[in-house]
Design an enzyme around this catalytic site. Structure first.
Site, PDB file in Angstrom:
ATOM      1  CG  ASP A 156      -0.259   0.020   2.537  1.00  0.00           C
ATOM      2  OD1 ASP A 156       0.987   0.178   2.564  1.00  0.00           O
ATOM      3  OD2 ASP A 156      -0.930  -0.110   3.581  1.00  0.00           O
ATOM      4  CB  CYS A 159       4.756  -0.391   0.854  1.00  0.00           C
ATOM      5  SG  CYS A 159       5.683  -1.919   0.594  1.00  0.00           S
ATOM      6  CG  HIS A 370       4.594  -2.736  -4.407  1.00  0.00           C
ATOM      7  ND1 HIS A 370       4.214  -2.985  -5.699  1.00  0.00           N
ATOM      8  CD2 HIS A 370       3.647  -1.916  -3.883  1.00  0.00           C
ATOM      9  CE1 HIS A 370       3.088  -2.362  -5.960  1.00  0.00           C
ATOM     10  NE2 HIS A 370       2.721  -1.698  -4.874  1.00  0.00           N
TER      11      HIS A 370
END
Length: 378
Positions: A156, A159, A370
């Site tokens: 998200d 992260c 990510h």
């Protein structure tokens, strides 16, 4: 036996009829006949007694079996009821345990360790050039860097901050000295009253756009949680206990987000401080010059409005800002960029001018958006 008696009677009858009347032989036959009848009578009586005893024994056995049968039926009924209650209790216990496990698993934002190569094979399939390159990078980390497992981090817009703070807490890294000296709980009021930064009211808490005058109280609550959690983790010298604390914190979304918002504000405070020092030509870390050279972050207000406020809402933290994160937390952040495998910028360190005594944490990313946590086997 009855046939022998019949034969014996016939023989005596024959002897009696073929013997002269009144003779000794006839008298002998008569006596034998009387003796035989007497014997038969006794035998009949004994047989009757025996049948009586057998009948009594049979009746006793029947009554005893009836009692035993009733006891057995009762025992079976009790056992059956106990079994039904046991199944009901087991079913309820399993249901509650599964719900708790599912809830914890669903909300856990930093997952347990998984095999590095297994994770890679599931995520990067196919024969595309990029997929092949990243698979080679994972294999290199597995065999040469001894990174056998990794911890996947929830993908998200928090992260990157999550991957950093999880390691800071779980490794019990010391609380930064400068935060102790300045007392971070007083920073919101300091910016308002001492430095006149009333524009801090526009600070956004993730998806919450505008808090107005309440922002200072909310920031203080976030900073208080940030400080208390860090001190609790550092005070715990037992790794197992810290792991338990990590699972608790990183499955509580409300607390977790407050930690990240506190870190965002601390970053903002350092940007304000660096900007003030820049005005007076004091020396500042080199990465601040890059930050202020951008049109979108030429001053603290523009940095907050164009960058910080969107973190946790529409975007994640940019890699360039890892220098500021490392500087704020006094940690050296090593980043492995798998998409850049075998290139000069495959392994990056933030900030470049870190101090020697700072603790080191390591992150890895496939796509520069990510981030996961590599676990280096010892």
């Amino acid at each position: 036996m009855s046939s022998e008696v019949d034969n014996h009677l016939r023989e005596m009858s024959y002897r009696r009829h073929h013997t002269a009347p009144g003779s000794a032989a006839q008298h002998q036959c008569t006596r034998e006949q009387h003796d035989l009848h007497a014997h038969l009578s006794r035998t009949s009586a004994e047989t009757h007694d025996e049948h009586s005893r057998m009948s009594s024994l049979h009746e006793l056995i029947t009554k005893a079996w009836s009692q035993v049968r009733r006891c057995l039926l009762l025992a079976v009924a009790v056992l059956f009821m106990m079994w039904q209650h046991f199944k009901a209790f087991t079913s309820l216990w399993c249901s509650i345990s599964f719900q708790r496990l599912s809830r914890n698993t669903r909300n856990l934002s930093v997952n347990a360790e998984v095999d590095t190569l297994s994770y890679c094979s599931k995520k990067w399939k196919g024969e595309a050039l990029n997929a092949k390159q990243i698979r080679r990078a994972y294999e290199d980390l597995y065999w040469k860097n001894n990174i056998k497992t990794l911890q996947p981090v929830k993908e998200d817009n928090y992260c990157l901050l999550r991957a950093v703070m999880f390691q800071v807490f779980s490794q019990a890294i010391p609380f930064p000295g400068w935060m102790k000296e300045k007392d971070i709980l007083k920073l919101p009021e300091k910016l308002l009253y001492s430095q006149g930064c009333n524009w801090v009211q526009h600070f956004s808490f993730g998806t919450e756009k505008y808090a107005g005058p309440k922002v200072y109280g909310k920031l203080r609550n976030c900073l208080e949680l940030f400080k208390n959690e860090w001190e609790d983790f550092y005070a715990s010298k037992d790794r197992v206990e810290r792991n338990k604390m990590s699972r608790s914190l990183f499955s509580d979304e409300t607390k977790e987000y407050k930690i990240y918002e506190a870190l965002k504000f601390i970053m903002l405070y350092l940007v304000i401080e660096a900007h003030e020092n820049l005005k007076t030509e004091e020396k500042i870390p080199s990465f601040f010059h890059f930050l202020f050279s951008r049109d979108t972050s030429a001053d603290p207000l523009s940095y907050m409005m164009n960058h910080l406020n969107m973190v946790g809402d529409t975007i994640g933290l940019e890699q360039a800002e890892l220098c500021l994160v490392g500087y704020a937390l006094e940690v050296k952040i090593k980043l492995l960029r798998l998409a850049k495998f075998n290139k000069e910028d495959f392994e990056m360190v933030y900030p470049a001018d870190h101090k020697r005594n700072w603790h080191e944490i390591t992150l890895m990313t496939d796509d520069d958006r990510h981030y996961n946590i590599p676990v280096i086997a010892k």
